[in-house]
Design a protein around this motif. Structure first.
Motif, short mmCIF file in Angstrom:
data_model
loop_
_atom_site.label_atom_id
_atom_site.label_comp_id
_atom_site.label_asym_id
_atom_site.label_seq_id
_atom_site.Cartn_x
_atom_site.Cartn_y
_atom_site.Cartn_z
N ASN A 15 0.82 -1.21 0.00
CA ASN A 15 0.00 0.00 0.00
C ASN A 15 0.86 1.26 0.00
N LEU A 16 1.99 1.23 0.67
CA LEU A 16 2.93 2.37 0.61
C LEU A 16 3.50 2.55 -0.79
N VAL A 17 3.81 1.44 -1.45
CA VAL A 17 4.31 1.49 -2.83
C VAL A 17 3.25 2.10 -3.74
N VAL A 18 2.01 1.67 -3.60
CA VAL A 18 0.92 2.20 -4.43
C VAL A 18 0.75 3.70 -4.17
N PHE A 19 0.82 4.11 -2.91
CA PHE A 19 0.73 5.53 -2.56
C PHE A 19 1.81 6.34 -3.29
N VAL A 20 3.04 5.85 -3.25
CA VAL A 20 4.16 6.54 -3.91
C VAL A 20 3.96 6.57 -5.42
N ILE A 21 3.48 5.48 -6.00
CA ILE A 21 3.25 5.42 -7.45
C ILE A 21 2.22 6.48 -7.87
N TYR A 22 1.17 6.65 -7.09
CA TYR A 22 0.18 7.69 -7.40
C TYR A 22 0.84 9.07 -7.35
N GLY A 23 1.72 9.29 -6.40
CA GLY A 23 2.44 10.56 -6.34
C GLY A 23 3.36 10.76 -7.53
N LEU A 24 4.05 9.70 -7.93
CA LEU A 24 4.93 9.79 -9.10
C LEU A 24 4.13 10.10 -10.36
N ASP A 25 2.98 9.45 -10.50
CA ASP A 25 2.17 9.70 -11.69
C ASP A 25 1.64 11.13 -11.70
N LYS A 26 1.28 11.65 -10.55
CA LYS A 26 0.82 13.05 -10.48
C LYS A 26 1.96 13.99 -10.88
N GLY A 27 3.16 13.70 -10.41
CA GLY A 27 4.32 14.51 -10.80
C GLY A 27 4.57 14.45 -12.30
N LYS A 28 4.42 13.27 -12.87
CA LYS A 28 4.59 13.13 -14.32
C LYS A 28 3.51 13.89 -15.07
N ALA A 29 2.30 13.91 -14.52
CA ALA A 29 1.21 14.63 -15.17
C ALA A 29 1.51 16.13 -15.21
N ARG A 30 2.05 16.64 -14.13
CA ARG A 30 2.39 18.07 -14.08
C ARG A 30 3.49 18.43 -15.06
N LYS A 31 4.42 17.51 -15.28
CA LYS A 31 5.54 17.76 -16.20
C LYS A 31 5.22 17.34 -17.63
N GLN A 32 4.03 16.82 -17.83
CA GLN A 32 3.60 16.30 -19.13
C GLN A 32 4.59 15.26 -19.66
N ALA A 33 5.03 14.40 -18.76
CA ALA A 33 5.97 13.32 -19.10
C ALA A 33 5.16 12.04 -19.35
N TYR A 34 5.88 10.97 -19.71
CA TYR A 34 5.25 9.67 -19.93
C TYR A 34 4.54 9.24 -18.65
N ARG A 35 3.29 8.83 -18.76
CA ARG A 35 2.45 8.51 -17.61
C ARG A 35 2.35 7.01 -17.38
N ILE A 36 2.00 6.67 -16.16
CA ILE A 36 1.69 5.29 -15.81
C ILE A 36 0.27 5.03 -16.33
N PRO A 37 0.05 3.96 -17.07
CA PRO A 37 -1.29 3.70 -17.62
C PRO A 37 -2.35 3.59 -16.52
N GLU A 38 -3.55 4.09 -16.82
CA GLU A 38 -4.65 4.04 -15.86
C GLU A 38 -4.98 2.60 -15.47
N LYS A 39 -4.87 1.68 -16.42
CA LYS A 39 -5.14 0.26 -16.12
C LYS A 39 -4.19 -0.24 -15.03
N THR A 40 -2.95 0.19 -15.09
CA THR A 40 -1.96 -0.23 -14.09
C THR A 40 -2.31 0.35 -12.73
N LEU A 41 -2.66 1.63 -12.69
CA LEU A 41 -3.02 2.26 -11.42
C LEU A 41 -4.25 1.59 -10.80
N MET A 42 -5.23 1.29 -11.63
CA MET A 42 -6.44 0.64 -11.11
C MET A 42 -6.16 -0.79 -10.66
N ALA A 43 -5.35 -1.52 -11.41
CA ALA A 43 -5.01 -2.89 -11.02
C ALA A 43 -4.25 -2.91 -9.70
N MET A 44 -3.34 -1.95 -9.53
CA MET A 44 -2.60 -1.87 -8.27
C MET A 44 -3.54 -1.61 -7.10
#
Length: 89
Positions: A15-44
């Motif tokens: 659960n801590l890993v998933v929390f961090v991954i959501y934070g990383l994806d938000k950071g990528k969204a702000r930088k308009q960088a390559y994103r983690i797929p939504e399917k991956t986030l939902m599966a996690m």
């Protein structure tokens, strides 16, 4: 350490890993960088990461407007609760 404690610890770490991954994806969204797929986030979230996904979504203000993410978080929370319940009953 008992089996229940080991599984609980693994669930906490996941659960801590998933929390961090959501934070990383938000950071990528702000930088308009390559994103983690939504399917991956939902599966996690669904596979034992509901608490971390819910907390990460709210803490980082990420994916909170999408109903299907809220449903994935709810399902993941239910999975987490059931695992803990059956481990410690």
């Amino acid at each position: 350490m008992t089996v229940q404690q080991l599984i609980s610890l693994a669930l906490l770490i996941w659960n801590l890993v998933v929390f961090v991954i959501y934070g990383l994806d938000k950071g990528k969204a702000r930088k308009q960088a390559y994103r983690i797929p939504e399917k991956t986030l939902m599966a996690m979230a669904i596979f034992f990461g509901g608490l971390g996904a819910w907390a990460g979504g709210h803490f980082f203000h990420h994916k909170t407007q999408k109903l299907y993410f809220k449903l994935a978080w709810l399902l993941g929370l239910a999975v987490d609760i059931l695992v803990i319940y059956y481990l410690w009953r």
